[in-house]
Design a protein around this motif. Structure first.
Motif, PDB file in Angstrom:
ATOM      1  N   GLY A   1      -9.700   6.311   2.843  1.00 18.58           N
ATOM      2  CA  GLY A   1      -9.556   4.377   2.023  1.00 18.58           C
ATOM      3  C   GLY A   1      -9.104   3.242   3.067  1.00 18.58           C
ATOM      4  O   GLY A   1      -9.867   3.379   4.393  1.00 18.58           O
ATOM      5  N   PRO A   2      -9.381   2.337   3.360  1.00 19.47           N
ATOM      6  CA  PRO A   2      -9.243   1.265   4.153  1.00 19.47           C
ATOM      7  C   PRO A   2      -8.244   2.136   5.552  1.00 19.47           C
ATOM      8  O   PRO A   2      -7.215   2.508   5.477  1.00 19.47           O
ATOM      9  CB  PRO A   2      -7.262   0.311   3.599  1.00 19.47           C
ATOM     10  N   SER A   3      -8.993   0.970   6.709  1.00 19.68           N
ATOM     11  CA  SER A   3      -7.893   0.889   7.395  1.00 19.68           C
ATOM     12  C   SER A   3      -6.823   0.205   7.487  1.00 19.68           C
ATOM     13  O   SER A   3      -6.293  -0.756   6.765  1.00 19.68           O
ATOM     14  CB  SER A   3      -9.286   1.003   9.280  1.00 19.68           C
ATOM     15  N   ILE A   4      -6.010   0.463   8.706  1.00 25.02           N
ATOM     16  CA  ILE A   4      -4.646  -0.117   8.936  1.00 25.02           C
ATOM     17  C   ILE A   4      -5.064  -1.632   9.372  1.00 25.02           C
ATOM     18  O   ILE A   4      -4.336  -2.032   8.487  1.00 25.02           O
ATOM     19  CB  ILE A   4      -3.644   0.391  10.113  1.00 25.02           C
TER      20      ILE A   4
ATOM     21  N   TYR B   1       0.910  -1.344   0.151  1.00 28.82           N
ATOM     22  CA  TYR B   1       0.234  -0.142  -0.123  1.00 28.82           C
ATOM     23  C   TYR B   1       0.257   1.153  -0.296  1.00 28.82           C
ATOM     24  O   TYR B   1       2.119   0.897   0.233  1.00 28.82           O
ATOM     25  CB  TYR B   1      -0.698   0.064   1.150  1.00 28.82           C
ATOM     26  N   ASN B   2      -0.120   2.401  -0.682  1.00 24.17           N
ATOM     27  CA  ASN B   2       1.145   3.728  -0.513  1.00 24.17           C
ATOM     28  C   ASN B   2       0.628   4.480   0.632  1.00 24.17           C
ATOM     29  O   ASN B   2       0.103   6.029   0.526  1.00 24.17           O
ATOM     30  CB  ASN B   2       0.633   4.572  -1.815  1.00 24.17           C
ATOM     31  N   VAL B   3       1.060   3.851   1.728  1.00 27.88           N
ATOM     32  CA  VAL B   3       1.079   4.340   3.298  1.00 27.88           C
ATOM     33  C   VAL B   3       2.485   4.800   3.146  1.00 27.88           C
ATOM     34  O   VAL B   3       3.405   4.657   3.212  1.00 27.88           O
ATOM     35  CB  VAL B   3       0.244   3.754   3.663  1.00 27.88           C
ATOM     36  N   LYS B   4       2.777   5.802   4.435  1.00 26.69           N
ATOM     37  CA  LYS B   4       3.529   6.745   4.547  1.00 26.69           C
ATOM     38  C   LYS B   4       4.459   5.135   6.075  1.00 26.69           C
ATOM     39  O   LYS B   4       3.189   5.574   7.281  1.00 26.69           O
ATOM     40  CB  LYS B   4       4.171   8.407   4.848  1.00 26.69           C
ATOM     41  N   LYS B   5       5.427   6.097   6.336  1.00 24.47           N
ATOM     42  CA  LYS B   5       6.105   4.780   7.659  1.00 24.47           C
ATOM     43  C   LYS B   5       5.477   5.617   8.704  1.00 24.47           C
ATOM     44  O   LYS B   5       4.381   4.695   9.613  1.00 24.47           O
ATOM     45  CB  LYS B   5       7.333   4.381   7.011  1.00 24.47           C
ATOM     46  N   SER B   6       5.223   6.554   8.509  1.00 24.16           N
ATOM     47  CA  SER B   6       5.276   7.687   9.646  1.00 24.16           C
ATOM     48  C   SER B   6       3.369   7.745  10.272  1.00 24.16           C
ATOM     49  O   SER B   6       3.101   7.928  11.301  1.00 24.16           O
ATOM     50  CB  SER B   6       5.784   9.531  10.341  1.00 24.16           C
ATOM     51  N   ASP B   7       2.330   6.984   9.280  1.00 19.42           N
ATOM     52  CA  ASP B   7       0.938   7.341   9.507  1.00 19.42           C
ATOM     53  C   ASP B   7       0.987   6.146   9.943  1.00 19.42           C
ATOM     54  O   ASP B   7      -0.334   5.381  10.415  1.00 19.42           O
ATOM     55  CB  ASP B   7       0.002   7.590   7.840  1.00 19.42           C
ATOM     56  N   LEU B   8       2.013   4.725   9.882  1.00 20.42           N
ATOM     57  CA  LEU B   8       1.739   3.621   9.759  1.00 20.42           C
ATOM     58  C   LEU B   8       1.654   2.885  11.157  1.00 20.42           C
ATOM     59  O   LEU B   8       1.199   2.359  11.821  1.00 20.42           O
ATOM     60  CB  LEU B   8       2.354   2.519   8.824  1.00 20.42           C
TER      61      LEU B   8
END
Length: 173
Positions: A136-139, A40-47
């Motif tokens: 979008g989707p949740s973690i 997924y195109n999500v940042k590490k700091s958000d994840l």
């Protein structure tokens, strides 16, 4: 093997197992983050803040890596568009899954004046209002996706026996 040595092994095993499980949990958290970001195109700091670890103890030989959180705004998935929106444009494009950029029909970017937050919205009903924020989707949904979770299970199955063997050797020395 003497009875004293057997008792020493019995006392050392729970501590060694707890140490191995805790190390595996920490490695699993890192691997989970890597696997989710790979797909997924999500940042590490958000994840990363969404992952928590419950550590094992010698009396409770169980460690847990848990993902929690709400659905993430589509703006966090590499949104492209213009503020204000231009007439005749497709709308906003997002890349939720890496390599798949999709256009969201009728969508537009909004920069909030009060909080400097940005979001992707679509109109619902009347020509002007109400508008609805798109998410979008949740973690947890990303974490428990079959490709991510399956790869994590394989990672644990291959690495845990070695960690346990190393921890037992360390306690014996």
């Amino acid at each position: 093997m003497t009875p004293a040595k057997m008792r020493a092994y019995e006392q050392a095993f729970p501590k060694a197992a707890a140490g191995a499980l805790n190390k595996m949990a920490a490695q699993s958290k890192t691997e989970s983050s890597r696997l989710v970001r790979e797909r997924y195109n999500v940042k590490k700091s958000d994840l990363d803040p969404a992952f928590t670890i419950r550590r094992a103890t010698s009396s409770s030989l169980q460690s847990v890596v848990k993902a929690k959180g709400r659905r993430i705004s589509l703006i966090h998935f590499g949104a492209r568009g213009t503020i204000p929106p231009r007439r005749g444009t497709v709308g906003v494009t997002v890349e939720v899954i890496r390599g798949r950029r999709l256009a969201v029909a009728g969508s537009f970017l909004v920069a909030m004046k009060s909080s400097r937050a940005r979001g992707i919205f679509v109109r619902k009903g009347q020509p002007r209002f109400p508008i609805q924020k798109l998410t979008g989707p949740s973690i947890p949904q990303m974490f428990y996706a079959t490709k991510v979770y399956g790869n994590l299970v394989r990672f644990v199955d291959t690495h845990l026996p070695k960690l346990l063997a190393d921890a037992i050797k360390f306690r014996q020395a």
